[in-house]
Design an enzyme around this catalytic site. Structure first.
Site, PDB file in Angstrom:
ATOM      1  N   ARG A 136       0.855  -1.184   0.000  1.00  0.00           N
ATOM      2  CA  ARG A 136       0.000   0.000   0.000  1.00  0.00           C
ATOM      3  C   ARG A 136       0.892   1.235   0.000  1.00  0.00           C
ATOM      4  O   ARG A 136       2.024   1.192   0.508  1.00  0.00           O
ATOM      5  CB  ARG A 136      -0.898   0.037   1.237  1.00  0.00           C
ATOM      6  CG  ARG A 136      -1.844  -1.156   1.374  1.00  0.00           C
ATOM      7  CD  ARG A 136      -2.590  -1.066   2.703  1.00  0.00           C
ATOM      8  NE  ARG A 136      -3.550  -2.152   2.862  1.00  0.00           N
ATOM      9  CZ  ARG A 136      -3.284  -3.324   3.418  1.00  0.00           C
ATOM     10  NH1 ARG A 136      -2.053  -3.585   3.855  1.00  0.00           N
ATOM     11  NH2 ARG A 136      -4.223  -4.243   3.538  1.00  0.00           N
ATOM     12  N   LYS A 158      -2.662  -1.792  10.371  1.00  0.00           N
ATOM     13  CA  LYS A 158      -3.934  -2.116  11.043  1.00  0.00           C
ATOM     14  C   LYS A 158      -3.740  -3.179  12.117  1.00  0.00           C
ATOM     15  O   LYS A 158      -4.557  -4.074  12.306  1.00  0.00           O
ATOM     16  CB  LYS A 158      -4.967  -2.584  10.016  1.00  0.00           C
ATOM     17  CG  LYS A 158      -5.286  -1.546   8.942  1.00  0.00           C
ATOM     18  CD  LYS A 158      -6.272  -2.063   7.923  1.00  0.00           C
ATOM     19  CE  LYS A 158      -6.533  -1.021   6.846  1.00  0.00           C
ATOM     20  NZ  LYS A 158      -7.475  -1.500   5.804  1.00  0.00           N
ATOM     21  N   HIS A 223      -2.808   3.523  -5.597  1.00  0.00           N
ATOM     22  CA  HIS A 223      -3.435   2.231  -5.292  1.00  0.00           C
ATOM     23  C   HIS A 223      -3.631   1.379  -6.545  1.00  0.00           C
ATOM     24  O   HIS A 223      -3.700   0.147  -6.455  1.00  0.00           O
ATOM     25  CB  HIS A 223      -4.774   2.453  -4.590  1.00  0.00           C
ATOM     26  CG  HIS A 223      -5.221   1.276  -3.783  1.00  0.00           C
ATOM     27  ND1 HIS A 223      -4.539   0.829  -2.662  1.00  0.00           N
ATOM     28  CD2 HIS A 223      -6.267   0.425  -3.933  1.00  0.00           C
ATOM     29  CE1 HIS A 223      -5.151  -0.228  -2.156  1.00  0.00           C
ATOM     30  NE2 HIS A 223      -6.199  -0.505  -2.905  1.00  0.00           N
ATOM     31  N   ARG A 226      -0.947  -1.141  -7.039  1.00  0.00           N
ATOM     32  CA  ARG A 226      -1.156  -2.338  -6.204  1.00  0.00           C
ATOM     33  C   ARG A 226      -2.134  -3.293  -6.899  1.00  0.00           C
ATOM     34  O   ARG A 226      -1.948  -4.502  -6.886  1.00  0.00           O
ATOM     35  CB  ARG A 226      -1.686  -1.891  -4.842  1.00  0.00           C
ATOM     36  CG  ARG A 226      -1.969  -2.993  -3.836  1.00  0.00           C
ATOM     37  CD  ARG A 226      -2.161  -2.343  -2.471  1.00  0.00           C
ATOM     38  NE  ARG A 226      -3.038  -3.073  -1.580  1.00  0.00           N
ATOM     39  CZ  ARG A 226      -2.640  -3.984  -0.695  1.00  0.00           C
ATOM     40  NH1 ARG A 226      -1.361  -4.304  -0.627  1.00  0.00           N
ATOM     41  NH2 ARG A 226      -3.499  -4.567   0.118  1.00  0.00           N
ATOM     42  N   HIS A 249      -4.454  -8.970   3.141  1.00  0.00           N
ATOM     43  CA  HIS A 249      -5.909  -8.995   3.253  1.00  0.00           C
ATOM     44  C   HIS A 249      -6.351 -10.038   4.275  1.00  0.00           C
ATOM     45  O   HIS A 249      -5.830 -11.152   4.301  1.00  0.00           O
ATOM     46  CB  HIS A 249      -6.554  -9.323   1.905  1.00  0.00           C
ATOM     47  CG  HIS A 249      -6.440  -8.221   0.905  1.00  0.00           C
ATOM     48  ND1 HIS A 249      -6.559  -8.416  -0.449  1.00  0.00           N
ATOM     49  CD2 HIS A 249      -6.218  -6.885   1.069  1.00  0.00           C
ATOM     50  CE1 HIS A 249      -6.422  -7.267  -1.081  1.00  0.00           C
ATOM     51  NE2 HIS A 249      -6.214  -6.328  -0.181  1.00  0.00           N
ATOM     52  N   TYR A 258      -9.463  -7.258  -6.378  1.00  0.00           N
ATOM     53  CA  TYR A 258      -8.195  -6.866  -6.996  1.00  0.00           C
ATOM     54  C   TYR A 258      -7.900  -7.673  -8.256  1.00  0.00           C
ATOM     55  O   TYR A 258      -7.215  -7.198  -9.156  1.00  0.00           O
ATOM     56  CB  TYR A 258      -7.042  -7.062  -6.005  1.00  0.00           C
ATOM     57  CG  TYR A 258      -6.920  -6.004  -4.945  1.00  0.00           C
ATOM     58  CD1 TYR A 258      -5.767  -5.234  -4.832  1.00  0.00           C
ATOM     59  CD2 TYR A 258      -7.946  -5.774  -4.032  1.00  0.00           C
ATOM     60  CE1 TYR A 258      -5.641  -4.265  -3.847  1.00  0.00           C
ATOM     61  CE2 TYR A 258      -7.839  -4.811  -3.045  1.00  0.00           C
ATOM     62  CZ  TYR A 258      -6.684  -4.061  -2.959  1.00  0.00           C
ATOM     63  OH  TYR A 258      -6.563  -3.097  -1.988  1.00  0.00           O
TER      64      TYR A 258
END
Length: 278
Positions: A136, A158, A223, A226, A249, A258
């Site tokens: 990212r 995260k 993005h 990616r 993910h 994606y």
């Protein structure tokens, strides 16, 4: 029930304590602040929130509307204003990626050429780093001189730690770039003052390449690099579970978004089935 700047600030501290990522924090604060400005001191009630929801539907795509509503619902939940929470829009599962937004490999290569022509060496290597590793843009600060030497970067996003393997050739390029910039430790991609590049700066630099590269502006943002990595990896390996791990993910359902091909690709695939007799 009244929204104040003080309440918004308290919500910000709550998000920080919840260890939300900087990108999530920035987004939630932006969405709540825009709603606060839109209210302009008028009464805060369910009718007002529903009216705002209708205005969002006129301006943005359903997924974008739901993204904003999610931020507002979190803010209402934090303040225990449960009666203000609104339902998300129901969106039919998308089968194909929009051709107008999918960045192709040839378009990516034209962006690289444009960056090189403009002598923007930093952006030239930065785009290749994202596109060849699948990280990212918010994780770019994890690409350090130390990570390049080790050929692997440890990323904390995260609350989850993962290791990203950096291609040998990329490490060679970044090592030479860092040496030329006299960067001996820490993040490879930094500003003139030595601070890590932020998302908006990278976004602006990429948009500046569009005209000379002959690539639609709607396709050019960090993005999408990616996404190109994910589609390219899946087209070769066909291993969506492994790809989900690489991308960080939690669910392969996110990874499927994606790896969606355009309708044109699907059309070519079914035409090769040989089930028609002309």
């Amino acid at each position: 029930m009244t929204i104040t700047k003080e309440l918004i600030e308290k919500f910000k501290h709550y998000l920080i304590e919840e260890e939300k990522s900087s990108a999530t924090l920035e987004k939630y604060m932006r969405d709540v602040t825009v709603f606060f400005v839109w209210l302009a001191g008028s009464e805060l009630n369910k009718i007002a929130v529903l009216r705002y929801k209708e205005q969002l539907k006129l301006k943005y795509a359903p997924s974008s509307v739901n993204s904003v509503l999610s931020s507002l619902n979190s803010f209402f939940e934090y303040n225990e204003w449960h009666g203000l929470k609104v339902k998300m829009l129901k969106i039919q599962k998308q089968l194909f990626a929009e051709r107008s937004k999918a960045l192709s490999k040839s378009e990516y290569e034209r962006l690289l050429i444009a960056a090189k022509d403009k002598k923007n060496e930093r952006l030239y290597y930065l785009m290749q780093t994202i596109c060849s590793s699948g990280i990212r843009v918010s994780e770019l600060s994890s690409i350090t001189v130390e990570a390049v030497k080790a050929r692997r970067a440890t990323i904390n996003c995260k609350g989850k730690m993962r290791v990203v393997i950096l291609p040998k050739d990329l490490c060679k390029l970044l090592s030479e770039y860092a040496k030329g910039q006299k960067i001996t430790s820490g993040p490879v991609f930094v500003t003139r003052t030595g601070k890590p590049l932020d998302r908006s700066t990278i976004w602006k630099m990429m948009k500046a390449l569009c005209e000379s590269a002959g690539v639609d502006r709607d396709k050019v943002f960090p993005h999408n690099l990616r996404h190109l990595f994910a589609r390219t990896y899946y087209s070769i390996q066909k291993d969506i579970v492994r790809l989900a791990d690489i991308l960080g993910h939690s669910s392969v359902n996110t990874t499927r978004i994606y790896t969606m091909e355009t309708g044109d690709v699907h059309r070519r695939q079914i035409q090769k089935l040989g089930l028609l007799r002309l």
